[in-house]
Scaffold this active site. Sequence first.
Site, short mmCIF file in Angstrom:
data_model
loop_
_atom_site.label_atom_id
_atom_site.label_comp_id
_atom_site.label_asym_id
_atom_site.label_seq_id
_atom_site.Cartn_x
_atom_site.Cartn_y
_atom_site.Cartn_z
N LYS A 92 0.86 -1.19 0.00
CA LYS A 92 0.00 0.00 0.00
C LYS A 92 0.88 1.22 0.00
O LYS A 92 1.80 1.33 0.82
CB LYS A 92 -0.88 -0.01 1.27
CG LYS A 92 -1.81 1.20 1.36
CD LYS A 92 -3.08 0.97 0.59
CE LYS A 92 -3.85 2.25 0.32
NZ LYS A 92 -3.38 2.97 -0.91
N LYS A 116 5.51 3.35 8.31
CA LYS A 116 4.37 4.24 8.55
C LYS A 116 3.08 3.42 8.61
O LYS A 116 2.28 3.56 9.53
CB LYS A 116 4.29 5.25 7.39
CG LYS A 116 3.19 6.27 7.52
CD LYS A 116 2.92 7.01 6.21
CE LYS A 116 4.16 7.58 5.56
NZ LYS A 116 3.83 8.53 4.47
N LYS A 128 5.39 1.73 -3.06
CA LYS A 128 5.35 3.08 -3.64
C LYS A 128 5.65 2.94 -5.13
O LYS A 128 6.36 2.04 -5.54
CB LYS A 128 6.42 3.96 -3.00
CG LYS A 128 6.14 5.43 -3.11
CD LYS A 128 5.34 5.93 -1.93
CE LYS A 128 4.93 7.36 -2.06
NZ LYS A 128 4.39 7.88 -0.80
N ASP A 168 0.15 10.72 -4.63
CA ASP A 168 1.31 11.32 -3.95
C ASP A 168 1.58 12.60 -4.74
O ASP A 168 0.69 13.07 -5.47
CB ASP A 168 2.50 10.34 -3.96
CG ASP A 168 3.62 10.77 -3.00
OD1 ASP A 168 3.48 10.56 -1.79
OD2 ASP A 168 4.64 11.33 -3.47
N SER A 381 -6.79 6.02 3.74
CA SER A 381 -6.80 5.09 2.61
C SER A 381 -7.22 3.71 3.10
O SER A 381 -7.99 3.01 2.45
CB SER A 381 -5.41 4.98 1.97
OG SER A 381 -5.21 6.02 1.06
O1 2IT Z 1 3.13 9.13 1.59
C1 2IT Z 1 1.98 8.65 1.78
O2 2IT Z 1 1.66 8.18 2.87
C2 2IT Z 1 1.03 8.66 0.67
N1 2IT Z 1 1.39 9.14 -0.40
C3 2IT Z 1 -0.34 8.09 0.82
C4 2IT Z 1 -0.35 6.63 0.54
C5 2IT Z 1 -1.72 5.98 0.51
O3 2IT Z 1 -1.76 4.80 0.16
O4 2IT Z 1 -2.73 6.62 0.83
#
Ligand code: 2IT
Length: 449
Positions: A92, A116, A128, A168, A381
């Site tokens: 994710k 995170k 990512k 992002d 999310s």
């Molecule tokens: O850096 C991040 O936490 C995000 N770009 C959001 C990632 C997400 O899956 O909502």
Amino acid sequence: MDIQNYTADFLDRLAKRDPAQKVFQQAVKEVVGSLAPVLKQYPKYIKEKILDRILEPERIIIFRVPWRDDKGEIHVNRGFRVQYNSALGPYKGGIRFHETVTQDALKFLAFEQTFKNSLTTLPLGGGKGGSDFDTRGKSDNEVMRFCHSFINELYHHIGYHTDVPAGDLGCGAREIGYMFGQYKKLTNDFTGAFTGKKPNWGGSLLRPEATGYGVAYFAQNMLATRGDSLEGKTAIVSGTGNVGIYTIEKLTALGAKVVGFMDYDGSIYDKDGVDEEKLAFLKDLVFVRRGSLKEYAAKFPAAQFRPGQKTWDIPCQIACPTACENELHTADAKTLVANGCLCLAEGSNMPCTPGAIDVFQNAHVLYSPGKASNAGGVAVSGLEMTQNSMRIYWTREEVDAYLQRIMRSIHDSCLSAAEHFGMKGDYMAGANIAGFIKVADAMIDQGLV
Ligand code: 2IT
């Protein structure tokens, strides 16, 4: 075993293996630097070679993204998805569309995302992706053609139980819409394989606001440990993307006066602070017209536009970097501390350089790392995925209550992990330790895969 030698040797090997991946190494160094007491107390992590295993992404997909511009000319960009760790759930994490996107940048972001996501308490692995494609200056049609081409390859590798991308930098609701549309077309499957969708076709209310609101809630929680609050405080926020705008909104709602912010062209110093009218103008400027902050100063003459200048010299008590990695350097941190900054909550991923973090921590500034204070976005999310699975929508109030509870829980687990391992009050160490332990234990439970 001498733990310091063990971690030093480990970082040395890492640097030799991928010498060019500087930001990835920076992110790893920060996490590994916090883990010595954990490795000492739990030798199982060394015996199981968890650092070696966690530092290698499970998979990286690199692919060609050809597309045609409005004049009919062909362009070729490079697409990536780093499927970093799936110990806690499907991969994710967001998709970044920006000229600076490289494998190094995405490996660092996916690494951060893994810890995170672990902190959010939700069942989410880390990933990512993105491309060195810049959405700025492109027409809607060009962006659509690019997004469709990007998904023509990526759809093979993602899915509701496999990997769930989101937005992002450079990738918002418009891009998610185009990518989701092509994903659905190719798979003939309407499932929540993306988050950050628009609420009228599967998105969660409050997802756009969630990262920024979460940053403000985190700052509020940190201040409360000193019997303090945001009320009456002067604040600055660096970026004015999705994260920045909603950080400004929530800081203001909680009683702070936001006097500085910036974009690619320069920064604004508005000593009167942002109010409701100015915020509405900013949202229209950034989200609808995609214009420059120069227009803000033209519209509100008390505000000063400072071309090419960052925000860090503007005196404030609360500072929230919300632009990009390594945007705040040692000298900026010294200026902030000298000007009376008492709380720094990171909204972007790794915005402060290691030297800047040292300055804040030595000055006893309440400092929170992005993987803790910007986790509200990915947390909502996760809640979007839950709502999609249940085929229902929650109200804004319901989502906000969850968000506040999750930010509080992240805050508290950072503090308790830091205290347990002898680093009381150190949010950075606490976030790294709490995030690491959950992922590492799940990896051990699942065996050598
Ligand atoms: O850096 C991040 O936490 C995000 N770009 C959001 C990632 C997400 O899956 O909502």
